[in-house]
Write an enzyme that holds these catalytic residues in place. Structure first.
Site, short mmCIF file in Angstrom:
data_model
loop_
_atom_site.label_atom_id
_atom_site.label_comp_id
_atom_site.label_asym_id
_atom_site.label_seq_id
_atom_site.Cartn_x
_atom_site.Cartn_y
_atom_site.Cartn_z
N TYR A 169 0.81 -1.22 0.00
CA TYR A 169 0.00 0.00 0.00
C TYR A 169 0.84 1.27 0.00
CZ TYR A 169 -4.54 -2.19 0.80
OH TYR A 169 -5.69 -2.89 0.66
N LYS A 218 3.59 -15.36 3.12
CA LYS A 218 3.85 -16.14 1.91
C LYS A 218 5.36 -16.40 1.89
CE LYS A 218 2.48 -18.02 -2.01
NZ LYS A 218 1.58 -19.19 -2.07
N ASP A 250 -2.43 -18.43 1.09
CA ASP A 250 -3.40 -19.14 0.24
C ASP A 250 -4.11 -20.23 1.04
OD1 ASP A 250 -0.91 -20.33 0.37
OD2 ASP A 250 -0.89 -21.04 -1.70
N ASP A 274 -6.12 -7.15 4.15
CA ASP A 274 -7.24 -6.55 3.43
C ASP A 274 -8.13 -7.65 2.84
OD1 ASP A 274 -8.81 -4.57 2.10
OD2 ASP A 274 -7.71 -5.00 0.25
N ASP A 278 -12.02 -9.31 4.44
CA ASP A 278 -13.28 -9.35 3.70
C ASP A 278 -13.84 -10.77 3.71
OD1 ASP A 278 -13.23 -6.66 2.97
OD2 ASP A 278 -13.82 -7.07 0.90
#
Ligand code: IPM
Ligand code: MG
Length: 389
Positions: A169, A218, A250, A274, A278
């Site tokens: 970001y 990751k 993942d 982020d 959700d």
């Protein structure tokens, strides 16, 4: 005189009680924002006012513009003056910002002038590096949860701790031609200090919960994730009571729908947080239920619902104000240490759900079960919660 002693004792108790519920003046900046923002913030203020009245506090509100509303009025998504006003407050309560990214004229502007740039600038200027996003399945809303009953089991209750001022970001980015080919670059940078401070917050929260941290990265691909893992492991040594596990992002996305009960605190970097927040919110039934807090190293915080501005339903009076109301509860808890008052809001929300009131987004999925509940609009939901404080 025994009688006198009795009077003294009684006076002492009265004094002690007065001290316990000392009157506070809360200096709050509101950002109604765009889309459903103004509607849901109005309901949160209604509930806060009721709390103030009941517990004898006073609240001073000041509004600032951000996002599309600020672009329309000032030509930029967040002015320096607005930042200064926010900094001078004890806490900020935000609705939502942004519009429809394919149709709104705001999205024809260069990226640094679009609505979201205002929010990112505010997060960075106020150093709000720790984003807490609870995802909790209310017993009453099981019927709105898209997962099968055997997966839901006795429900779930997790806290996503998302790093908020680093990573992709805020890394350098550019779009340019490389050997005649249009090429875009975004960079993902974390230093050990940024990782350490968010990890500490994650472990601190875990200590107050079920004492488990799932650090998501990751590390099989990214250097930034390998550093993340190393620093998180260092921090973990100071919290021997907390169980730490590492999970690749993942796999985490999969586990959230396969077995969400396994999670207590999910600790992760900005972009992964982020996306995962959700997903976590959706398995609770509705993003309209989830609050969030963005904190810095002081008591200051920005509180906002996890959902977006929902331009498709703006102005219709049907948006769910509960996430914003619960964000106001988080504000009382984290910025003002008013735990009783925060508990009162959370209990009122629970009560209204128990009584069967639902906004459209949390109506049962099966047709047959809809008759068991009462559908209400935004204002009515705010009234019902406020009446139960
Ligand atoms: C969120 C939002 C923001 C983010 C957008 C509006 C920039 O999606 O708070 O999750 O990506 O952080
Ligand atoms: Mg998001």
């Amino acid at each position: 005189m025994p009688n006198n002693r009795y009077t003294m004792w009684f006076l002492e108790i009265l004094q002690a009680e007065k001290g316990a519920c000392h009157k506070m003046n809360l200096n709050i900046v509101c950002i109604p924002g765009d889309g459903i923002g103004p509607e849901i913030v109005a309901e949160a203020k209604k509930v806060l006012d009721k709390v103030a009245q009941k517990y004898n506090h006073s609240i001073t509100y000041k509004d600032i513009l951000m996002g599309g509303a600020s672009i329309d009025a000032c030509g930029e998504p967040l002015t320096e003056e607005a930042i200064a006003t926010a900094k001078a407050a004890d806490a900020v309560l935000m609705g939502s910002i942004g519009g429809n990214t394919s149709t709104s004229p705001w999205y024809k502007l260069p990226p640094h002038l679009r609505p979201e740039a205002g929010l990112l600038k505010l997060r960075k200027s106020l150093n709000l590096f720790a984003n807490l996003r609870p995802a909790y399945l209310y017993e009453e809303l099981k019927a709105a949860c898209p997962l099968r009953d055997d997966i839901i089991g006795s429900g779930f209750d997790m806290m996503i701790m998302r790093e908020l001022t680093g990573g992709l970001y805020f890394g350098e980015r550019s779009t340019k031609e490389v050997d005649g080919v249009l090429t875009a670059i975004d960079t993902l940078t974390y230093n050990e200090n940024e990782i350490r401070r968010i990890a500490i917050k994650g472990f601190e929260i875990a200590m107050k919960r079920r004492k488990k941290v799932t650090s998501v990265d990751k590390a099989n691909v990214l250097d930034s994730s390998r550093l993340w893992r190393k620093i998180v492991e260092e921090v973990a040594k100071d919290y021997p009571e907390v169980t730490l596990e590492h999970m690749l992002v993942d796999n985490c996305a999969m586990q959230l729908v396969k077995d969400p009960k396994q999670f207590d605190v999910i600790l992760t970097e900005n972009m992964f947080g982020d996306i995962l927040s959700d997903e976590a919110s959706m398995v609770t039934g509705s993003i309209g239920m989830l609050s969030s807090a963005s904190l810095n190293d002081t008591k200051f915080g920005l509180y906002e619902p996890s959902g977006g501005s929902a331009p498709d339903i703006a102005g219709k009076g049907i948006a769910n104000p509960i996430a914003t109301i619960l964000s106001a509860a988080m504000m009382l808890r984290y910025s003002f240490d008013l735990d009783c008052e925060a508990d009162a809001i959370e209990a009122a929300v629970k009560k209204v759900l128990e009584e069967g009131y639902r906004t459209i987004d949390i109506m049962p999925q099966e047709e047959g079960r809809r008759a068991e509940v009462t559908q209400v609009g935004t204002v009515q939901m705010g009234d019902l919660i406020s009446e139960r404080i």
